[in-house]
Design a protein around this motif. Sequence first.
Motif, PDB file in Angstrom:
ATOM      1  N   SER A 190       0.991  -1.268   0.148  1.00 56.28           N
ATOM      2  CA  SER A 190       0.028  -0.053  -0.042  1.00 56.28           C
ATOM      3  C   SER A 190       0.804   1.092  -0.236  1.00 56.28           C
ATOM      4  CB  SER A 190      -0.750   0.002   1.043  1.00 56.28           C
ATOM      5  OG  SER A 190      -1.755  -1.126   1.238  1.00 56.28           O
TER       6      SER A 190
ATOM      7  N   ILE B 211      -0.682  -6.783  -5.187  1.00 56.90           N
ATOM      8  CA  ILE B 211      -1.048  -5.402  -4.942  1.00 56.90           C
ATOM      9  C   ILE B 211      -0.331  -4.553  -6.015  1.00 56.90           C
ATOM     10  CG2 ILE B 211      -0.931  -3.337  -3.353  1.00 56.90           C
ATOM     11  CD1 ILE B 211      -1.475  -5.440  -1.050  1.00 56.90           C
TER      12      ILE B 211
ATOM     13  N   ILE C 248      -7.946  -4.591   3.051  1.00 59.71           N
ATOM     14  CA  ILE C 248      -7.152  -3.527   2.300  1.00 59.71           C
ATOM     15  C   ILE C 248      -6.905  -3.914   0.909  1.00 59.71           C
ATOM     16  CG2 ILE C 248      -4.696  -2.647   2.256  1.00 59.71           C
ATOM     17  CD1 ILE C 248      -4.677  -2.872   5.212  1.00 59.71           C
ATOM     18  N   TYR C 249      -6.348  -5.331   0.558  1.00 58.45           N
ATOM     19  CA  TYR C 249      -6.058  -5.764  -0.859  1.00 58.45           C
ATOM     20  C   TYR C 249      -7.649  -5.493  -1.508  1.00 58.45           C
ATOM     21  CZ  TYR C 249      -6.256  -8.897  -4.625  1.00 58.45           C
ATOM     22  OH  TYR C 249      -6.340  -9.517  -6.003  1.00 58.45           O
TER      23      TYR C 249
ATOM     24  N   LEU D  80      -8.143  -1.672  -2.324  1.00 56.75           N
ATOM     25  CA  LEU D  80      -7.511  -1.108  -3.340  1.00 56.75           C
ATOM     26  C   LEU D  80      -7.612  -1.631  -4.785  1.00 56.75           C
ATOM     27  CD1 LEU D  80      -3.756  -1.725  -1.853  1.00 56.75           C
ATOM     28  CD2 LEU D  80      -4.907   0.442  -2.280  1.00 56.75           C
TER      29      LEU D  80
ATOM     30  N   ALA E 186      -8.482   2.403   2.313  1.00 52.67           N
ATOM     31  CA  ALA E 186      -7.229   1.333   2.133  1.00 52.67           C
ATOM     32  C   ALA E 186      -6.125   2.147   2.744  1.00 52.67           C
ATOM     33  CB  ALA E 186      -6.983   0.959   0.475  1.00 52.67           C
ATOM     34  N   MET E 187      -5.685   3.578   2.236  1.00 46.94           N
ATOM     35  CA  MET E 187      -4.727   4.118   3.044  1.00 46.94           C
ATOM     36  C   MET E 187      -4.778   4.065   4.413  1.00 46.94           C
ATOM     37  SD  MET E 187      -2.668   4.912   0.475  1.00 46.94           S
ATOM     38  CE  MET E 187      -3.095   3.225  -0.411  1.00 46.94           C
TER      39      MET E 187
ATOM     40  N   ALA F  14      -4.131   0.626   6.336  1.00 49.94           N
ATOM     41  CA  ALA F  14      -2.817   0.334   6.200  1.00 49.94           C
ATOM     42  C   ALA F  14      -2.257   1.047   7.215  1.00 49.94           C
ATOM     43  CB  ALA F  14      -2.215   0.452   4.709  1.00 49.94           C
TER      44      ALA F  14
END
Length: 546
Positions: free
Chosen positions: A116, A214, A504-505, A508, A519-520, A523
């Motif tokens: 990320s 990613i 998160i994956y 994204l 997502a940011m 992370a």
Amino acid sequence: MDRHSPALTLLRRALLSAAAFFFAVFFLWPISTVITRGVFVDGTLDLSPLTKLLSNSGLRRVIVFTFLQASVSTLGALVLGIPGAYAFSRLAFRGRAAVLALLTLPFVLPTVVVGSAFVALLGENGPLGGLHLNGSLAAIVLAQICFNYAVVVRSVGSQWAHIDHSAAQASRTLGAGPARTWLRVTLPSIKPSIVSSALIVFLFCFTSFGLILILGGPGTATIETEIYRATMQSLDLRTAAALSILQILVVGGVILSGMRFGRVDGRSPRWRPSGSGLLKLNSKRSLVLTANLFIVAMLVGAPLGVLVVRSFTTSSGLGLNWYRSLGQLGSTGLAETPLKALSNSLTFAAVATFIAVPLGLIIALAVTVKSGQTRSARVMERAVMLPLGVSAVTLGLGYLLTLDTPPLDLRTSWWLIPIAQAIVATPFVVRIAVPIIASTDQRLRDAAALLGARPSRVWRSVDLPVIRSAVATGAGFAFAISLGEFGATAFIVRPETTTLPIAIYRLLGRPGETNFGAAMASAVLLMSVTAAILILLDRDSLGSRS
């Protein structure tokens, strides 16, 4: 109860047998099933899936790219890491401990966090987005180097700091230049650690999953991601099994190479205490230090710093919008909110730790207590290290192929995720616990016994404090590893058991500013939790030594 009594020996054997049974069911059986599924059909040997790996041009490209990105990443880590090992192990400067902690951070972070961070740096609207590196080999290599830079610096630097430098000083006195002295004297002394760290980095890069998934784009599939695609998208289990066999063979070859070429020969140099003889800075050394500090800042500091900044950046300026969205289901489109995914991750990690620590301690005690050093204990110690050399993706595939029949129909069970995470974490617990427990001086036990203490009192006074330290350190590492586990979890996760790395994956992979911002923020949240665990570990370690 005497330490060598039949009852205690029987108890140790029973516990070791229970640990071996757990390991056999949840590791050896799934992995062996993957292998047999790849080469047998209805009990008949069929090598067509393996030959397909060479005859199919698409699979050949995947295999070639896997070796290419692992080789280039390993070379890059060595080129940048060896000078870093010199600068941070041989030069005296203020803040040395802080720099070592910073450069180690990516290696202990979950791979999705590092991935990320590079998406934030290289992706659209990122500071380096104009270079259009996202989805390229360059992006993957940079992230792999960032992730594994600490392996080279720490491994090579540790040996560099301990060798006796009198031979190098004598070489310079006799008129040899710096380059000749380094090639003829210093390099042979640190060669074992260079070879060892190179093989370890290649192994990590070859089996990398989260970073490739990613950061990769069209044409950047590796064996790991192709196993995942063949299983989850194409339902081509035989091809996935064949790729897993190839990967196991390569990993086994790398491990054997490390055992053969990474050992120190009989002419190994004399060792000296770490930290002694650090070199004072002069103009040339200051230049070397500055260059290496710049590398750390760009390679490690920049991606993680940009990740934090972008987690606060919205279209209207800086704010907490993305952090607020983590608790709102509709804003992300996931089956579970990121905060619920974090709760799942913490719960799974706690259960996995509760499984991994007893398993690891049973094995560690069996191989460190003299009366328990049986052949079966030594075999178990080596066998439990196998998960370090087998892809977590292959393990997840093995679970899908094996755990589908009562009484072990666990594919839809909540317990399967922490079990998989425990299998991945147990080798680390063993490696941490064995030297700690083995450090106990037998003379302390003997002295306590001579003073009249009962065996139970000796155990409480001498062994228990050491075991408690091993439990605390092993539990911390097991928790951190389980918290960020991605490979095996990606195969067995269900919508209601989504973990934060999986969330998160998925975020994204979804379009929209809100998903990217969430997502940011997720992370950064995962990075903060992991860093907090490591800080607590470090404080506990310092406290136990004081």
